[in-house]
Design a protein around this motif. Structure first.
Motif, PDB file in Angstrom:
ATOM      1  N   THR A 143     104.927  64.059-120.109  1.00  0.00           N
ATOM      2  CA  THR A 143     103.626  63.683-119.571  1.00  0.00           C
ATOM      3  C   THR A 143     103.122  62.446-120.294  1.00  0.00           C
ATOM      4  OG1 THR A 143     102.341  65.004-121.157  1.00  0.00           O
ATOM      5  CG2 THR A 143     103.116  66.122-119.144  1.00  0.00           C
ATOM      6  N   GLU A 144     102.217  61.726-119.659  1.00  0.00           N
ATOM      7  CA  GLU A 144     101.675  60.510-120.259  1.00  0.00           C
ATOM      8  C   GLU A 144     101.014  60.814-121.597  1.00  0.00           C
ATOM      9  OE1 GLU A 144     100.823  56.547-120.792  1.00  0.00           O
ATOM     10  OE2 GLU A 144     102.110  57.484-119.292  1.00  0.00           O
ATOM     11  N   GLU A 145     100.301  61.925-121.663  1.00  0.00           N
ATOM     12  CA  GLU A 145      99.612  62.294-122.903  1.00  0.00           C
ATOM     13  C   GLU A 145     100.604  62.556-124.026  1.00  0.00           C
ATOM     14  OE1 GLU A 145      96.626  65.774-124.676  1.00  0.00           O
ATOM     15  OE2 GLU A 145      97.219  65.798-122.560  1.00  0.00           O
ATOM     16  N   ILE A 146     101.632  63.343-123.738  1.00  0.00           N
ATOM     17  CA  ILE A 146     102.624  63.673-124.763  1.00  0.00           C
ATOM     18  C   ILE A 146     103.400  62.421-125.175  1.00  0.00           C
ATOM     19  CG2 ILE A 146     104.813  64.874-125.127  1.00  0.00           C
ATOM     20  CD1 ILE A 146     103.675  67.190-123.485  1.00  0.00           C
ATOM     21  N   ALA A 147     103.813  61.612-124.197  1.00  0.00           N
ATOM     22  CA  ALA A 147     104.578  60.405-124.495  1.00  0.00           C
ATOM     23  C   ALA A 147     103.773  59.434-125.347  1.00  0.00           C
ATOM     24  CB  ALA A 147     105.014  59.738-123.201  1.00  0.00           C
ATOM     25  N   SER A 148     102.518  59.255-125.022  1.00  0.00           N
ATOM     26  CA  SER A 148     101.671  58.328-125.780  1.00  0.00           C
ATOM     27  C   SER A 148     101.470  58.814-127.209  1.00  0.00           C
ATOM     28  CB  SER A 148     100.317  58.166-125.078  1.00  0.00           C
ATOM     29  OG  SER A 148     100.480  57.557-123.813  1.00  0.00           O
ATOM     30  N   ARG A 149     101.229  60.118-127.359  1.00  0.00           N
ATOM     31  CA  ARG A 149     101.013  60.664-128.702  1.00  0.00           C
ATOM     32  C   ARG A 149     102.265  60.521-129.555  1.00  0.00           C
ATOM     33  NH1 ARG A 149      99.781  65.639-127.488  1.00  0.00           N
ATOM     34  NH2 ARG A 149     101.681  66.673-128.184  1.00  0.00           N
ATOM     35  N   ALA A 150     103.429  60.777-128.959  1.00  0.00           N
ATOM     36  CA  ALA A 150     104.676  60.642-129.710  1.00  0.00           C
ATOM     37  C   ALA A 150     104.938  59.188-130.078  1.00  0.00           C
ATOM     38  CB  ALA A 150     105.839  61.206-128.891  1.00  0.00           C
ATOM     39  N   ALA A 151     104.727  58.289-129.132  1.00  0.00           N
ATOM     40  CA  ALA A 151     104.983  56.871-129.383  1.00  0.00           C
ATOM     41  C   ALA A 151     104.127  56.338-130.519  1.00  0.00           C
ATOM     42  CB  ALA A 151     104.742  56.067-128.107  1.00  0.00           C
ATOM     43  N   GLU A 152     102.924  56.839-130.634  1.00  0.00           N
ATOM     44  CA  GLU A 152     102.012  56.385-131.689  1.00  0.00           C
ATOM     45  C   GLU A 152     102.479  56.820-133.077  1.00  0.00           C
ATOM     46  OE1 GLU A 152      98.276  57.988-130.513  1.00  0.00           O
ATOM     47  OE2 GLU A 152      97.927  56.468-128.950  1.00  0.00           O
ATOM     48  N   ARG A 153     103.302  57.843-133.140  1.00  0.00           N
ATOM     49  CA  ARG A 153     103.733  58.370-134.440  1.00  0.00           C
ATOM     50  C   ARG A 153     105.094  57.832-134.884  1.00  0.00           C
ATOM     51  NH1 ARG A 153     102.646  64.774-133.908  1.00  0.00           N
ATOM     52  NH2 ARG A 153     103.186  64.350-131.722  1.00  0.00           N
ATOM     53  N   LEU A 154     105.749  57.043-134.051  1.00  0.00           N
ATOM     54  CA  LEU A 154     107.042  56.493-134.432  1.00  0.00           C
ATOM     55  C   LEU A 154     106.906  55.569-135.639  1.00  0.00           C
ATOM     56  CD1 LEU A 154     108.479  55.659-130.902  1.00  0.00           C
ATOM     57  CD2 LEU A 154     109.104  57.588-132.374  1.00  0.00           C
ATOM     58  N   VAL A 155     107.937  55.573-136.488  1.00  0.00           N
ATOM     59  CA  VAL A 155     107.918  54.767-137.711  1.00  0.00           C
ATOM     60  C   VAL A 155     109.096  53.791-137.688  1.00  0.00           C
ATOM     61  CG1 VAL A 155     106.709  56.504-139.076  1.00  0.00           C
ATOM     62  CG2 VAL A 155     109.218  56.577-138.931  1.00  0.00           C
ATOM     63  N   LEU A 156     109.334  53.137-138.799  1.00  0.00           N
ATOM     64  CA  LEU A 156     110.449  52.201-138.927  1.00  0.00           C
ATOM     65  C   LEU A 156     111.735  52.945-139.280  1.00  0.00           C
ATOM     66  CD1 LEU A 156     108.587  49.488-141.038  1.00  0.00           C
ATOM     67  CD2 LEU A 156     109.116  49.372-138.590  1.00  0.00           C
ATOM     68  N   GLN A 157     112.847  52.356-138.914  1.00  0.00           N
ATOM     69  CA  GLN A 157     114.160  52.923-139.235  1.00  0.00           C
ATOM     70  C   GLN A 157     114.961  51.886-140.000  1.00  0.00           C
ATOM     71  OE1 GLN A 157     115.065  56.057-138.397  1.00  0.00           O
ATOM     72  NE2 GLN A 157     117.100  55.941-139.328  1.00  0.00           N
ATOM     73  N   THR A 158     115.649  52.312-141.059  1.00  0.00           N
ATOM     74  CA  THR A 158     116.399  51.345-141.862  1.00  0.00           C
ATOM     75  C   THR A 158     117.664  50.876-141.154  1.00  0.00           C
ATOM     76  OG1 THR A 158     117.720  53.014-143.034  1.00  0.00           O
ATOM     77  CG2 THR A 158     115.581  52.408-144.002  1.00  0.00           C
ATOM     78  N   VAL A 159     117.975  49.610-141.322  1.00  0.00           N
ATOM     79  CA  VAL A 159     119.219  49.044-140.809  1.00  0.00           C
ATOM     80  C   VAL A 159     120.413  49.735-141.464  1.00  0.00           C
ATOM     81  CG1 VAL A 159     120.633  46.947-140.750  1.00  0.00           C
ATOM     82  CG2 VAL A 159     118.184  46.825-140.237  1.00  0.00           C
ATOM     83  N   LYS A 160     120.261  50.063-142.741  1.00  0.00           N
ATOM     84  CA  LYS A 160     121.346  50.683-143.502  1.00  0.00           C
ATOM     85  C   LYS A 160     121.805  51.994-142.870  1.00  0.00           C
ATOM     86  CE  LYS A 160     122.477  51.926-148.299  1.00  0.00           C
ATOM     87  NZ  LYS A 160     121.895  52.029-149.673  1.00  0.00           N
ATOM     88  N   SER A 161     120.877  52.740-142.281  1.00  0.00           N
ATOM     89  CA  SER A 161     121.244  54.030-141.690  1.00  0.00           C
ATOM     90  C   SER A 161     122.193  53.852-140.515  1.00  0.00           C
ATOM     91  CB  SER A 161     119.984  54.789-141.247  1.00  0.00           C
ATOM     92  OG  SER A 161     119.305  54.106-140.201  1.00  0.00           O
ATOM     93  N   PHE A 162     122.114  52.694-139.852  1.00  0.00           N
ATOM     94  CA  PHE A 162     123.012  52.415-138.731  1.00  0.00           C
ATOM     95  C   PHE A 162     124.348  51.828-139.182  1.00  0.00           C
ATOM     96  CE2 PHE A 162     118.861  51.487-136.293  1.00  0.00           C
ATOM     97  CZ  PHE A 162     118.699  52.825-135.976  1.00  0.00           C
TER      98      PHE A 162
END
Length: 229
Positions: A143-162
């Motif tokens: 849902t738009e509400e769930i997707a927006s809330r999740a997107a707001e909580r995303l953080v950075l990911q290290t290049v090293k992990s890839f």
């Protein structure tokens, strides 16, 4: 004399890149209702710190610590990127099954940057933000509400992990299952099916990349049925 209650089966949920244990907020109660004891872990490679240098091996150590602390055999669910640290960590641990959810079930010597053919940068330093449009890329059918809330909580990911390659592949010795997300816009469903051939069992869900948000009940029932509970 009352007989002791049977111990609940344990499942460890391991999140993908840019996420945290918060992403299991809808799936965890569904699993609990089906009789599971749910454990989670936060991978150190995902954080808000642009100077973070934790890699896949650091993530694998975090997963292994949780496995070693658990009582009894554990089922491990890996989503997306988490397929790598789980594959690295679970070998030799008390694990009864691995479940790869639209996850990278790769082999020894593989890294995410290596199989991406230059689409993902490699190296030991730097961090990357999530996709520029995560609401449609990662949560297209939520849902738009769930997707927006999740997107707001995303953080950075290290290049090293890839960049760090697998040195072991737990799925070669631990029974594994694969869940292909047929409408995935992040990990190609065709490639998921190729990786799923490495598992003993494979299933499909008619969802996008994050069914723990779009179909948590259906995903929980599939996991439980797969575990023969």
């Amino acid at each position: 004399m009352t007989a002791p209650s049977p111990r609940k089966p344990v499942i460890l949920l391991v999140h993908g890149a840019w996420h945290g244990a918060w992403c299991w907020e809808l799936l965890a109660p569904e699993l609990t209702a089906l009789g599971w004891q749910v454990e989670t872990v936060d991978l150190p490679s995902a954080s808000a710190d642009p100077r973070n240098t934790a890699g896949m091996y650091d993530d694998a150590r975090a997963v292994r610590r949780r496995l070693d602390a658990a009582e009894g055999p554990v089922t491990v669910l890996a989503h997306s990127y988490a397929g790598l640290p789980v594959t690295q960590a679970a070998a030799g641990a008390d694990v009864n099954r691995l479940v790869y959810l639209a996850a990278f079930q790769l082999d020894v010597g593989d890294s995410l940057a290596g199989i991406a053919g230059g689409e993902i940068p490699g190296g030991d330093t730097g961090t990357l933000p999530a996709h520029e449009d995560p609401r449609t890329h990662l949560y297209a059918d939520a849902t738009e509400e769930i997707a927006s809330r999740a997107a707001e909580r995303l953080v950075l990911q290290t290049v090293k992990s890839f960049s760090e390659p697998l040195t072991t592949a737990a799925w070669k010795t631990v029974p594994s299952s694969y869940v292909v997300c047929e409408r995935d816009r992040a990990v190609d469903p065709g490639f998921q099916k190729v990786m799923a051939a490495r598992s003993e069992r494979s299933y499909t869900l008619p969802t996008g990349h994050s069914p723990f948000y779009s179909a948590p009940g259906e995903l929980a029932r599939l996991i439980t049925a797969d575990a023969d509970l």
